[in-house]
Scaffold this motif. Structure first.
Motif: not given
Length: 500
Positions: A45-50, A257-262, A266-272
């Motif tokens: 599956a291809l994921f994008s924010p949209r 913990m997970v990589d929420t950019t998936i 965005d990278n900044e909020r994913a770190k928070e």
């Protein structure tokens, strides 16, 4: 059966529009469940924010559309003991909210705004006021020609096959599975009746179909501080859920913990926000639901702790869908108090009822505008039909038909208002017999309190928690204190001069 079309958006006074056909999207036609290629291997599956985020700008292209292919099932919850005494005489979804509404209006409105027009509400505790509200609010006509929409209450019942009441969320759905499976739909949308949020379920359902999931779980990104209070999920690089942990701490928490950019951050909020928590909102493919509740887990009572982790273990495709917006589980007095006062926040409230594209519907009561006579009102929300007379109101929510007498001071409080008006003759009789009319009496002072409906607060009453008591049960005196918040019971009478 109560059908849904007579409700109005209290902010705008407009009737609910008939569900519109799903808009044609520039995504190359309508979305369909993805089929497996030769050999049974699933496409990545291809994921994008949209595609997976709940943003206003993203478009949906459901085929068939939600009005014909999705059945909404709203779970009324248990006895609501943590919300007591607000649930003393009503079901949890029937608790008043935001001056004009009730909690059940949130998921029902989200459904209607998302073109989900077939809605069941399951309940078993104190359901009279909930039934009445749904009948009055959504009871005239959502159906119309070729549109079989409805909002119907299903109460817990005993039968020869099942002599027990609902034992949990999964058990409640299982007991009515015979009815749900009669509907020719593709998915069941499982919702809670005590959450405050605004969400377009069409995007949720589209993500479910695009990933060819059996179950999709709505997930909320979390920081470390709040994560310990929730059930957390771990996902792989396709957003598929591979592990669950209930309120983890220490090393177990770190491991979740997970990589929420998936999922679209965005990278900044994913770190928070490196954790994802289940919101208790699910999309089940119809066949998967029938198989899970009847064959795989016939005795499981709960979706979150039994059925969904079990589905993951037996190899079903369970996906996470990121919802990155305001959401509050109104399960406690403190959460309920904060959620209500949050709508007074400036410049932007936590949750806004002033959304033209996705209004919150409720019962049309045909009340007059509120009357404010020489009063000082700041940072507050005032419901319909109130009479506010020579008083001070600050950072408060004042419910419909509230009557506040001269000299009163209301601070950081929630007044739920009244179910009816008393006539001048009623008030005269009460005055002659030493009674107290419904509303807030002269020179009363109320601070950090919840005043339930039809309460009679006498003159010179002080509800200010003088001794900063955190917990107290004074039901015989008409009030409780939980988390330092005084809650006056529905229909209670607080005599003149009382100090709480």
């Amino acid at each position: 059966m109560a059908t849904a079309m007579g409700a109005t958006a209290a902010t705008y006074g407009a009737p609910i529009p008939a569900p519109a056909p799903a808009a044609f999207s520039p995504c190359g036609g309508a979305s369909r469940r993805r089929s497996s290629p030769a050999g049974g291997r699933r496409l990545r599956a291809l994921f994008s924010p949209r595609a997976v985020s709940d943003s206003r700008n993203s478009q949906t292209c459901l085929d068939p559309d939600a009005s014909t292919s999705v059945l909404g099932i709203i779970l009324g919850g248990g006895a609501g003991t943590r919300l007591y005494p607000l649930t003393k005489k009503r079901a949890k979804p029937a608790v008043p909210l935001g001056a004009n509404y009730r909690l059940i209006d949130i998921p029902v409105s989200n459904c209607l705004n998302s073109n989900v027009s077939k809605i069941y509400v399951l309940t078993q505790f104190n359901s009279a006021s909930l039934n009445r509200h749904l009948s009055r609010a959504y009871g005239t006509n959502i159906s119309g020609y070729k549109n079989e929409g409805f909002v119907e209450v299903l109460a817990a019942q005993q039968s020869p096959e099942n002599p027990n009441w609902f034992q949990g969320t999964a058990d409640a759905v299982r007991q009515y599975l015979w009815l749900f499976e009669e509907h020719n739909v593709m998915e069941f949308l499982i919702l809670a009746g005590d959450h405050l949020y605004r969400m377009d379920y069409q995007k949720f359902i589209q993500a479910h179909r695009e990933t060819d999931a059996d179950i999709t779980v709505a997930a909320l990104p979390m920081d470390e501080e709040r994560a310990t209070a929730f059930g957390l999920m771990k996902i792989d690089d396709e957003g598929r859920i591979v592990e669950f942990a209930e309120k983890p701490k220490g090393e177990m928490l770190k491991s979740m913990m997970v990589d929420t950019t998936i999922l679209g951050l965005d990278n900044e909020r994913a770190k928070e926000l490196p954790y994802i928590a289940s919101m208790g909102i699910y999309v089940f493919s119809k066949d998967a639901m029938l198989r899970l509740l009847r064959e795989n887990f016939p005795s499981a009572n709960d979706f979150g702790s039994e059925v969904i982790p079990g589905a993951t273990e037996i190899g079903m495709r369970v996906q996470a869908y990121l919802y990155d917006g305001y959401w509050e589980d109104i399960g406690t007095i403190e959460a309920f108090y904060n959620a209500n006062l949050g709508i007074t926040k400036k410049p932007v409230p936590d949750f806004s009822f002033y959304d033209r594209s996705a209004p919150i519907y409720t019962q049309s009561r045909y009340l007059p505008p509120s009357k404010v006579l020489d009063a000082d009102v700041t940072d507050s929300v005032i419901g319909e039909g109130c009479v506010i007379n020579h008083c001070t109101i600050n950072h408060s929510v004042v419910g419909l038909r509230s009557c506040i007498s001269e000299g009163a001071v209301i601070e950081d409080s929630l007044l739920m208002g009244a179910d009816y008006y008393e006539t001048e003759n009623d008030k005269k009789v009460l005055s002659e017999t030493g009674g107290i009319p419904i509303g807030i009496g002269k020179n009363a002072h109320i601070r950090k309190a919840i005043i339930d409906k039809n309460a009679r607060i006498g003159e010179n009453v002080k509800i200010i928690n003088v001794d900063d008591v955190q917990e107290a049960s004074r039901e015989s005196d008409g009030y409780f204190i939980k988390s330092g918040i005084v809650t006056v019971i529905k229909d209670a009478l607080i005599p003149s001069g009382t100090v709480i």
